[in-house]
Design an enzyme around this catalytic site. Structure first.
Site, PDB file in Angstrom:
ATOM      1  N   GLY A  10     -24.282   6.713  17.788  1.00 14.45           N
ATOM      2  CA  GLY A  10     -24.652   7.777  16.850  1.00 14.45           C
ATOM      3  C   GLY A  10     -24.258   9.101  17.477  1.00 14.45           C
ATOM      4  CG  ASN A  98     -32.427   4.409   9.593  1.00 17.40           C
ATOM      5  OD1 ASN A  98     -31.335   4.699   9.086  1.00 17.40           O
ATOM      6  ND2 ASN A  98     -33.252   5.333  10.049  1.00 17.40           N
ATOM      7  NE  ARG A 154     -42.071  17.065  18.187  1.00 16.32           N
ATOM      8  CZ  ARG A 154     -41.424  16.180  17.449  1.00 16.32           C
ATOM      9  NH1 ARG A 154     -42.032  15.070  17.054  1.00 16.32           N
ATOM     10  NH2 ARG A 154     -40.169  16.403  17.089  1.00 16.32           N
ATOM     11  CG  HIS A 178     -42.437   8.270  16.743  1.00 22.03           C
ATOM     12  ND1 HIS A 178     -42.966   9.393  17.311  1.00 22.03           N
ATOM     13  CD2 HIS A 178     -41.251   8.643  16.203  1.00 22.03           C
ATOM     14  CE1 HIS A 178     -42.138  10.405  17.125  1.00 22.03           C
ATOM     15  NE2 HIS A 178     -41.096   9.988  16.446  1.00 22.03           N
TER      16      HIS A 178
HETATM   17  N1  LIG Z   1     -37.884   8.466  18.090  1.00 21.87           N
HETATM   18  C1  LIG Z   1     -38.034   9.752  17.887  1.00 21.87           C
HETATM   19  O1  LIG Z   1     -38.898  10.382  18.471  1.00 21.87           O
HETATM   20  C2  LIG Z   1     -37.099  10.468  16.949  1.00 21.87           C
HETATM   21  C3  LIG Z   1     -37.074  11.878  16.897  1.00 21.87           C
HETATM   22  C4  LIG Z   1     -36.178  12.489  16.032  1.00 21.87           C
HETATM   23  C5  LIG Z   1     -35.320  11.725  15.239  1.00 21.87           C
HETATM   24  N2  LIG Z   1     -35.391  10.368  15.309  1.00 21.87           N
HETATM   25  C6  LIG Z   1     -34.492   9.500  14.505  1.00 21.87           C
HETATM   26  O2  LIG Z   1     -33.231   9.405  15.174  1.00 21.87           O
HETATM   27  C7  LIG Z   1     -32.217   9.073  14.210  1.00 21.87           C
HETATM   28  C8  LIG Z   1     -31.010   9.987  14.382  1.00 21.87           C
HETATM   29  O3  LIG Z   1     -31.354  11.328  14.121  1.00 21.87           O
HETATM   30  P1  LIG Z   1     -30.218  12.471  14.090  1.00 21.87           P
HETATM   31  O4  LIG Z   1     -30.914  13.748  13.801  1.00 21.87           O
HETATM   32  O5  LIG Z   1     -29.327  12.362  15.293  1.00 21.87           O
HETATM   33  O6  LIG Z   1     -29.403  12.002  12.798  1.00 21.87           O
HETATM   34  P2  LIG Z   1     -27.869  12.355  12.406  1.00 21.87           P
HETATM   35  O7  LIG Z   1     -27.717  12.044  10.969  1.00 21.87           O
HETATM   36  O8  LIG Z   1     -27.515  13.713  12.860  1.00 21.87           O
HETATM   37  O9  LIG Z   1     -27.028  11.291  13.279  1.00 21.87           O
HETATM   38  C9  LIG Z   1     -27.103   9.921  13.080  1.00 21.87           C
HETATM   39  C10 LIG Z   1     -25.708   9.369  13.253  1.00 21.87           C
HETATM   40  O10 LIG Z   1     -25.770   7.926  13.191  1.00 21.87           O
HETATM   41  C11 LIG Z   1     -24.515   7.516  12.656  1.00 21.87           C
HETATM   42  N3  LIG Z   1     -24.536   6.121  12.238  1.00 21.87           N
HETATM   43  C12 LIG Z   1     -24.922   5.592  11.048  1.00 21.87           C
HETATM   44  N4  LIG Z   1     -24.721   4.259  11.063  1.00 21.87           N
HETATM   45  C13 LIG Z   1     -24.201   3.935  12.260  1.00 21.87           C
HETATM   46  C14 LIG Z   1     -23.780   2.724  12.871  1.00 21.87           C
HETATM   47  N5  LIG Z   1     -23.857   1.547  12.224  1.00 21.87           N
HETATM   48  N6  LIG Z   1     -23.264   2.787  14.113  1.00 21.87           N
HETATM   49  C15 LIG Z   1     -23.186   3.937  14.786  1.00 21.87           C
HETATM   50  N7  LIG Z   1     -23.575   5.129  14.258  1.00 21.87           N
HETATM   51  C16 LIG Z   1     -24.072   5.119  13.012  1.00 21.87           C
HETATM   52  C17 LIG Z   1     -24.290   8.503  11.526  1.00 21.87           C
HETATM   53  O11 LIG Z   1     -22.925   8.487  11.079  1.00 21.87           O
HETATM   54  C18 LIG Z   1     -24.717   9.816  12.164  1.00 21.87           C
HETATM   55  O12 LIG Z   1     -23.620  10.506  12.754  1.00 21.87           O
HETATM   56  C19 LIG Z   1     -32.904   9.160  12.842  1.00 21.87           C
HETATM   57  O13 LIG Z   1     -33.270   7.858  12.402  1.00 21.87           O
HETATM   58  C20 LIG Z   1     -34.153   9.992  13.131  1.00 21.87           C
HETATM   59  O14 LIG Z   1     -35.191   9.732  12.210  1.00 21.87           O
HETATM   60  C21 LIG Z   1     -36.251   9.728  16.141  1.00 21.87           C
END
Ligand SMILES: NC(=O)c1ccc[n+]([C@@H]2O[C@H](COP(=O)([O-])OP(=O)(O)OC[C@H]3O[C@@H](n4cnc5c(N)ncnc54)[C@H](O)[C@@H]3O)[C@@H](O)[C@H]2O)c1
Length: 312
Positions: A10, A98, A154, A178
């Site tokens: 990603g 997802n 946080r 979470h």
């Molecule tokens: N765990 C946590 O504490 C936490 C905190 C913030 C965000 N998140 C989660 O993290 C994830 C990513 O957030 P972000 O802001 O970077 O999103 P983003 O949309 O900026 O980036 C996600 C990327 O994943 C790519 N992607 C989609 N399918 C894919 C695949 N099969 N293989 C490889 N890449 C693929 C997309 O093309 C995109 O570029 C989200 O699900 C978000 O909810 C989790």
């Protein structure tokens, strides 16, 4: 000794910031992976970041790709593949979109980099890391979810601002899933050993707990997408603990096999991360109130895991 290899699955907001931090900390060569439709975006981001090395003096390489073969031999994988929340959405609302993404990532990771230490970030976190481990069949030491470090960060900030203390002196521990019923464990939250309950009136403390629980949503409401600077740094803390064998005690989503009374479930608990991955799960004492909150949180996680199991 060859530099370590870190695969970022990603190349979006968190992926880009991860690459930036990993490069500035010189933890290893970074491969920034995204889907074929975003390959040139991943390559461009990698090139932009690599060009900053002339200013920083960083030697590590950053490459962009959509070819899983380029991930072969990765020591660490950090997975952010998926869709982030939009205003009004809960993390659990993301399960349908997802789940197939994490399954696709798990199948490829199993084939191309089966030995990596894996940190899952994609939401809904506890269910996505559960499905990743289930699908790959990896030992629980090797697959962990990032949430507790961020949620605790946080809470730490809010405690520091409220007391006026340096953030360096704040120790906060947020456990559980979470989600909005995560569990800030007040009995383990201190300002350099002084329990926060002695420093902050109960009503104010309750409002800081509430703000922490809704901390992700607050940022989604402000930015229209989810947070990425603090989430990326939180995952880097975990990757660093593994790569440098730091034996850090961190809250993280770990696979429970009886600890805290739960089995076959990922839940945020204190763990020790070192060269062996999740080397230990610390099954610490909680108050009756904290135990009840953890139960509520675990039930919420279980509901999403049940959806995942039904679709898997
Ligand atoms: N765990 C946590 O504490 C936490 C905190 C913030 C965000 N998140 C989660 O993290 C994830 C990513 O957030 P972000 O802001 O970077 O999103 P983003 O949309 O900026 O980036 C996600 C990327 O994943 C790519 N992607 C989609 N399918 C894919 C695949 N099969 N293989 C490889 N890449 C693929 C997309 O093309 C995109 O570029 C989200 O699900 C978000 O909810 C989790």
């Amino acid at each position: 000794m060859a530099r370590k290899k870190i695969g970022l699955i990603g190349a979006g907001n968190i992926g880009g910031e991860l690459a930036n931090l990993l490069q500035s900390k010189q933890l290893g060569d970074v491969v920034l992976f995204d889907i074929p439709a975003k390959e040139s975006f991943a390559k461009g981001k990698a090139l932009d970041l690599e060009q900053s090395s002339a200013c920083s003096g960083a030697d590590a390489k950053i490459t962009g790709t959509s070819n899983w073969e380029d991930l072969a031999g990765s020591d660490v994988l950090i997975i952010t593949a998926g869709i982030p929340r939009k205003p009004g959405q809960s993390r659990d609302d993301l399960v349908g979109v997802n789940l197939p993404i994490i399954q696709n990532v798990a199948d490829n990771a199993k084939k191309h980099c089966p030995d990596a230490f894996v940190i899952v970030i994609s939401n809904p976190l506890d269910a996505m890391v559960y499905e990743y481990k289930r699908r790959v069949g990896a030992p629980r030491e090797k697959v962990v979810g990032m949430a507790g470090v961020l949620d605790s960060a946080r809470f730490s900030l809010f405690l520091a601002r409220e007391t006026g203390a340096s953030i360096k002196d704040v120790r906060a521990m947020v456990l559980g899933g979470h989600g909005d019923d995560m569990v800030p464990v007040l009995s383990y939250c201190t300002i350099n050993g002084i329990p926060v309950k002695q420093l902050i009136p109960a009503e104010k403390l309750a409002s800081l707990v509430d703000r922490t629980r809704k901390g992700g949503g607050e940022i989604v409401g402000l930015m229209g997408t989810s947070a990425y600077y603090a989430p990326a740094y939180s995952a880097v803390v975990m990757a660093e603990a593994y790569l440098l064998d730091q034996k850090r005690v961190l809250p993280a989503a770990a696979y429970l096999d009886g600890e805290y009374g739960y089995k076959d479930l990922y839940l945020g608990v204190p763990v020790v991360i070192g060269a062996g991955g999740v080397e230990k799960i610390l099954d610490v004492e909680l108050s009756a109130e904290e135990t009840a909150m953890l139960k509520t949180s675990a039930e919420s996680v279980q509901k999403v895991v049940d959806i995942v199991k039904a679709k898997a």
